[in-house]
Scaffold this motif. Structure first.
Motif, short mmCIF file in Angstrom:
data_model
loop_
_atom_site.label_atom_id
_atom_site.label_comp_id
_atom_site.label_asym_id
_atom_site.label_seq_id
_atom_site.Cartn_x
_atom_site.Cartn_y
_atom_site.Cartn_z
N ILE A 26 82.96 44.30 -14.74
CA ILE A 26 83.83 44.06 -15.88
C ILE A 26 85.12 44.83 -15.65
N TYR A 27 86.25 44.18 -15.84
CA TYR A 27 87.53 44.82 -15.58
C TYR A 27 87.85 45.83 -16.68
N ALA A 28 88.32 47.03 -16.27
CA ALA A 28 88.73 48.07 -17.22
C ALA A 28 90.10 48.57 -16.83
N GLU A 29 90.93 48.85 -17.82
CA GLU A 29 92.22 49.45 -17.55
C GLU A 29 92.42 50.68 -18.43
N ILE A 30 93.12 51.68 -17.88
CA ILE A 30 93.32 52.95 -18.56
C ILE A 30 94.72 52.98 -19.17
N VAL A 31 94.80 53.28 -20.45
CA VAL A 31 96.09 53.38 -21.13
C VAL A 31 96.07 54.64 -21.99
N SER A 32 97.16 55.39 -21.95
CA SER A 32 97.27 56.58 -22.80
C SER A 32 97.27 56.18 -24.28
N TYR A 33 96.63 56.99 -25.10
CA TYR A 33 96.58 56.72 -26.54
C TYR A 33 97.98 56.67 -27.14
N GLN A 34 98.96 57.28 -26.48
CA GLN A 34 100.33 57.32 -26.98
C GLN A 34 101.11 56.06 -26.67
N LYS A 35 100.57 55.21 -25.79
CA LYS A 35 101.36 54.07 -25.30
C LYS A 35 100.84 52.71 -25.75
N THR A 37 99.40 50.54 -29.45
CA THR A 37 99.09 50.55 -30.88
C THR A 37 97.84 49.73 -31.15
N VAL A 38 97.32 49.87 -32.36
CA VAL A 38 96.14 49.09 -32.76
C VAL A 38 96.48 47.60 -32.69
N GLU A 39 97.67 47.24 -33.14
CA GLU A 39 98.08 45.83 -33.12
C GLU A 39 98.10 45.29 -31.69
N GLU A 40 98.58 46.09 -30.76
CA GLU A 40 98.63 45.67 -29.36
C GLU A 40 97.23 45.55 -28.77
N TYR A 46 90.85 42.75 -26.05
CA TYR A 46 89.86 43.55 -25.34
C TYR A 46 88.48 43.28 -25.91
N LYS A 47 87.50 43.27 -25.03
CA LYS A 47 86.12 43.09 -25.49
C LYS A 47 85.57 44.36 -26.12
N GLY A 48 86.14 45.49 -25.75
CA GLY A 48 85.70 46.77 -26.30
C GLY A 48 86.68 47.86 -25.93
N ALA A 69 93.04 53.00 -38.23
CA ALA A 69 92.88 51.56 -38.41
C ALA A 69 92.08 50.92 -37.29
N ILE A 70 92.01 51.60 -36.16
CA ILE A 70 91.24 51.06 -35.04
C ILE A 70 89.77 50.89 -35.42
N LEU A 71 89.28 51.74 -36.33
CA LEU A 71 87.87 51.67 -36.72
C LEU A 71 87.57 50.44 -37.56
N ALA A 72 88.60 49.83 -38.12
CA ALA A 72 88.40 48.63 -38.96
C ALA A 72 88.86 47.36 -38.25
N ALA A 73 89.18 47.47 -36.96
CA ALA A 73 89.73 46.32 -36.23
C ALA A 73 88.66 45.32 -35.81
N GLY A 74 87.39 45.72 -35.92
CA GLY A 74 86.30 44.82 -35.55
C GLY A 74 85.99 44.80 -34.07
#
Length: 505
Positions: A26-35, A37-40, A46-48, A69-74
């Motif tokens: 399964i493909y995974a990519e690393i992104v800083s939490y600062q870069k 948003t939840v909307e993005e 993303y599957k997870g 808000a990430i916790l309510a994104a489903g």
């Protein structure tokens, strides 16, 4: 393509987490939490999402936090270490610090079983590394594992698809770590595991065949794993429209230039140009002793040579670079990548092609095998861009480089004869400027000191010195001092990384 986001909160294990996901196809990519948003995150489909660990305390104002808000994104979420504590903090649980509860190293984990820990025995070993702990899980979360000191070692809210573990499933010391990752990826995120090197190679070949049809593409081929796999991928896509340039800068190992030309020009029938630039590189390096200055001179001269070749070939539309995912991550922090960027700018290409930019080193090797590159080439040990300049202290001269090549060839030969090349990941010699007294016959002599260096590592972010049998070291020492004139002393480097680096200079 199904993918998992590894949201980086500054933990040292963000790359191992991504690698563990990828090992599950399964493909995974690393992104800083600062870069991001939840909307993005939602838009990217993303599957997870996996929250990584980190060195901070969630209740510190300066600590990395994220939009609740990430916790309510489903989207299914797995928090690891600090990531688990952050979920608890955002969801209304209690996180606290107590020196009596901190755990470091292997710890006995007690589990009642759950969706995330399905298949775990009642008692297992997990790897812990925390000072803070979750004192109370948030409302709606069930505690699914604990240790003698940690009351919430794992928790989950199945209705909201949110999970957390205080231990680290991405390290080998956690007995059932791979099971945690498998359960989250397949049973919770619903992934199918279709990301394989064979399929990826087919997709990229088809993509570049269409995109680059009728275009001229240039590749700097060093013979190393990254540039070789990138070149093979493009060769299968566009054939002779790929022009490879191999620069012999005089800083290569014994017979390496001949091997590269024979392999890629004759065996694989590549459109390959060899540039003999040994004299000009050594002329530029004359009198240079400072390691950083050596690197700068070599980089600048390589760019100059490559630009000259590009101009001779006429209009070249694209440049191929063997950039891999670890380069991309480090380049983002401004640490590396300058040489490649300068090369691209100097030759004024329309576009840069980086076919391996999403792959870690071990994945690049698997891609190479999928493309039909012989195993001995795919699994060759790493060799630095500046070459033997990083393995020779002081000023570089043709005489010193010849000595270094001979000692290195002997050491590599003895390692392979003993079959120890299967157990160590990188091995070479270093020629120092340290003069040592010796005895040859009845006379005192003075000669150079050579260092033997061999390390074992999965990803070269860290490395340990290889426990090579004394018999191999003994035979290597005897051969070098007997066969290479001017060497009077051999030493073995037993320093791990950190505090040392793998290379010497």
């Amino acid at each position: 393509m199904e993918k998992i986001l590894v949201l980086n909160f500054g933990g040292q294990y963000n790359q191992p987490i991504a690698r563990k996901v990828r090992e599950q196809n399964i493909y995974a990519e690393i992104v800083s939490y600062q870069k991001i948003t939840v909307e993005e995150i939602v838009k990217a489909d993303y599957k997870g999402v996996i929250f990584t660990g980190g060195p901070d305390s969630v209740f510190d104002e300066a600590a990395p936090h994220y939009d609740p808000a990430i916790l309510a994104a489903g989207i299914p979420i797995l928090g690891i270490g600090y990531g688990c504590q952050l979920i608890a903090y955002m969801a209304g649980g209690k996180v606290t610090y107590s020196s009596e509860v901190s755990e470091h190293g292997k710890v006995e984990l007690i589990s009642d079983g759950s969706t995330l820990l399905d298949g775990f025995p009642a008692v297992s070993v997990s790897w812990m590394n925390h000072r803070n702990h979750i004192k109370e899980a948030p409302l709606g979360f069930a505690v699914t594992a604990y240790t003698e000191r940690c009351p919430v070692a794992a928790m989950e809210n199945e209705d909201r698809h949110i999970y957390g573990v205080q231990f680290h499933p991405e390290v080998t010391d956690t007995e059932y770590g791979e099971l945690v990752m498998h359960n989250f990826l397949y049973n919770i995120c619903g992934c199918s595991g279709e990301w394989t090197m064979e399929k990826l190679a087919e997709q990229k070949i088809a993509e570049y065949r269409e995109k680059l049809s009728g275009k001229k593409v240039l590749c700097a081929l060093s013979g190393g794993v990254d540039s070789s796999v990138a070149a093979m991928l493009l060769h299968k896509a566009i054939g002779d429209d790929l022009i490879c340039v191999f620069v012999d800068n005089g800083l290569l190992r014994k017979n390496e230039a001949e091997t590269v030309m024979r392999t890629w020009s004759e065996t694989f029938d590549f459109n390959l140009i060899k540039v003999d630039a040994q004299d000009r590189f050594l002329a530029r390096l004359a009198g240079v002793k400072d390691p950083e200055q050596k690197r700068a001179v070599i980089s600048k001269e390589f760019i100059s040579v490559f630009k000259e070749q590009a101009e001779k070939l006429g209009k070249i539309h694209y440049l191929v670079q063997g950039t891999i995912y670890s380069d991309v991550l480090e380049r983002g922090s401004g640490d590396i990548g300058a040489e490649k960027s300068e090369l691209a700018a100097a030759a004024e290409f329309d576009e840069i092609i980086e076919p391996l930019r999403d792959l870690f080193k071990d994945e690049v090797r698997r891609m190479g095998q999928a493309l039909g590159i012989p195993k001995k080439l795919v699994w060759q040990q790493p060799f630095p861009g500046p070459g033997l300049a990083l393995r020779c202290t002081g000023e570089l001269t043709a005489e010193k480089l010849d000595l270094l090549r001979e000692t290195d060839a002997i050491f590599r030969d003895e390692i392979m004869r003993a079959g120890y090349d299967r157990y160590t990941n990188q091995y070479f010699t270093v020629l120092t400027d340290t003069v040592a007294v010796g005895v040859m016959g009845d006379h005192r002599t003075f000669g150079s000191t050579v260092v033997l260096r061999a390390v074992t590592s999965d990803d070269f972010m860290t490395a340990d010195w290889s426990r090579i049998p004394y018999e191999v070291l003994d035979k290597t020492s005897t051969r070098i001092t007997s066969e290479v004139e001017g060497i009077t002393r051999i030493v073995y480097d037993i320093t791990p990384k950190p505090p040392a680096t793998v290379e010497w200079v």
